[in-house]
Design an enzyme around this catalytic site. Structure first.
Site, PDB file in Angstrom:
ATOM      1  N   ALA A 184       0.884  -1.418  -0.079  1.00  0.00           N
ATOM      2  CA  ALA A 184      -0.153   0.066  -0.080  1.00  0.00           C
ATOM      3  C   ALA A 184       0.989   1.303  -0.007  1.00  0.00           C
ATOM      4  O   ALA A 184       2.069   1.289   0.648  1.00  0.00           O
ATOM      5  CB  ALA A 184      -0.891   0.189   1.233  1.00  0.00           C
TER       6      ALA A 184
ATOM      7  N   GLY B 146       1.064  -5.524   0.577  1.00  0.00           N
ATOM      8  CA  GLY B 146      -0.059  -5.823  -0.650  1.00  0.00           C
ATOM      9  C   GLY B 146       0.606  -6.262  -1.705  1.00  0.00           C
ATOM     10  O   GLY B 146      -0.161  -6.886  -2.645  1.00  0.00           O
TER      11      GLY B 146
ATOM     12  N   GLU C 286       0.701  -9.816  -1.350  1.00  0.00           N
ATOM     13  CA  GLU C 286      -0.860 -10.307  -1.456  1.00  0.00           C
ATOM     14  C   GLU C 286      -1.273 -10.539  -2.745  1.00  0.00           C
ATOM     15  O   GLU C 286      -1.921 -11.249  -3.363  1.00  0.00           O
ATOM     16  CB  GLU C 286      -1.796  -9.281  -0.723  1.00  0.00           C
ATOM     17  CG  GLU C 286      -1.678  -9.675   0.856  1.00  0.00           C
ATOM     18  CD  GLU C 286      -2.349  -8.661   1.761  1.00  0.00           C
ATOM     19  OE1 GLU C 286      -3.014  -8.918   2.600  1.00  0.00           O
ATOM     20  OE2 GLU C 286      -2.159  -7.388   1.383  1.00  0.00           O
TER      21      GLU C 286
ATOM     22  N   GLU D  30       2.549  -6.109   7.866  1.00  0.00           N
ATOM     23  CA  GLU D  30       1.402  -5.029   8.351  1.00  0.00           C
ATOM     24  C   GLU D  30       1.549  -4.732   9.879  1.00  0.00           C
ATOM     25  O   GLU D  30       1.124  -3.636  10.134  1.00  0.00           O
ATOM     26  CB  GLU D  30       0.162  -5.556   7.720  1.00  0.00           C
ATOM     27  CG  GLU D  30      -0.010  -5.293   6.158  1.00  0.00           C
ATOM     28  CD  GLU D  30       0.388  -6.282   5.335  1.00  0.00           C
ATOM     29  OE1 GLU D  30      -0.028  -6.106   4.280  1.00  0.00           O
ATOM     30  OE2 GLU D  30       1.172  -7.151   5.946  1.00  0.00           O
TER      31      GLU D  30
END
Length: 265
Positions: free
Chosen positions: A71, A116, A119, A139
């Site tokens: 992110a 992310g 991910e 995270e």
């Protein structure tokens, strides 16, 4: 079926016959996923999902030292609470967009694939990595949790205890250990992740498009079910292909000792 299509400033789709390459292209930010980039990933995936000529998708990066660093925390730092809540569906749609592609997907990972970014790779069916790859879900070290599917996809890949250790420690894992733990599937020569991922995709794309979509559907829907329920999912997927043009062509080509010309229906 060649060419390139842009989705905003940070994402493009390149065509390689039946293989589509979804390119993360925000090099100035190491592909950090901003709201705009998330929207573009979602839009690209929606287009690919509708495209009957696409048999396999490969996710790649234009940045030489990163697949994606997760992110965009600089953007997040500027958000009010209300803005963060509003942005969540857009961010989520990017990850589910990759996850729900109806065709086989391969991630080509080099350098950093964190948060992310990892991910996005985990949302793919297979991950090809080179020795520079560094993966992880850090995270909790910044006060959040993996929110792009990580808490669900990682244990499905490596088991509950291993996923807990990786998520709770927030540690980064280098390529060799990542391959040993099953965080990536294939380790290739340095700088060869994209080439090898595209080669793998091309091999997959030689198979029946109807069969590939049905096999992926059965794999995904059956995962986590008990065996009896899973076999019913498989049977439904088999019935969806048993009377297809692809099945008729596949059997005919086998018996005539020639390469199939898949109708794709």
């Amino acid at each position: 079926m060649g060419g390139e299509q842009r989705f905003g400033d940070f994402v493009s789709v390149r065509r390689h016959a039946y293989v589509a390459e979804l390119v993360l292209d925000r090099p100035k930010a190491m592909n950090a996923v901003s709201t705009e980039m998330a929207r573009s990933i979602g839009a690209a995936c929606a287009a690919l999902g509708e495209d009957r000529d696409t048999r396999v998708v490969v996710v790649t990066s234009t940045h030489e030292r990163a697949f994606c660093v997760g992110a965009d925390l600089k953007e997040r730092n500027s958000f009010s609470d209300a803005e963060l809540v509003r942005q969540r569906p857009t961010a989520r749609a990017a990850y589910t967009g990759v996850l729900e592609l109806p065709v086989p997907t391969v991630a080509a990972v080099h350098g950093f694939a964190l948060g992310g970014g990892f991910e996005l790779a985990l949302a793919c069916d297979l991950i090809v990595a080179d020795p520079t790859a560094v993966v992880g879900l850090p995270e909790v070290s910044v006060g959040v949790i993996p929110g792009g599917g990580g808490t669900q996809l990682l244990p499905r890949r490596v088991g509950a205890a291993r996923a807990a250790e990786l998520i709770f420690t927030a540690r980064r894992v280098e390529a060799g250990e990542a391959r040993e733990l099953g965080l990536v599937d294939q380790l290739v020569g340095e700088g060869e992740d994209r080439t090898e991922a595209l080669a793998l995709a091309e091999r997959i794309a030689g198979n029946s498009p109807v069969g590939l979509r049905a096999a992926k559907r059965a794999l995904r829907l059956g995962h986590g079910l008990d065996l009896r329920a899973g076999l019913e999912v498989e049977d439904a997927a088999w019935r969806s292909v048993a009377f297809s043009g692809d099945r008729a062509e596949g059997v005919a080509a086998f018996n005539e000792k020639r390469k199939p010309e898949w109708p794709g229906e």
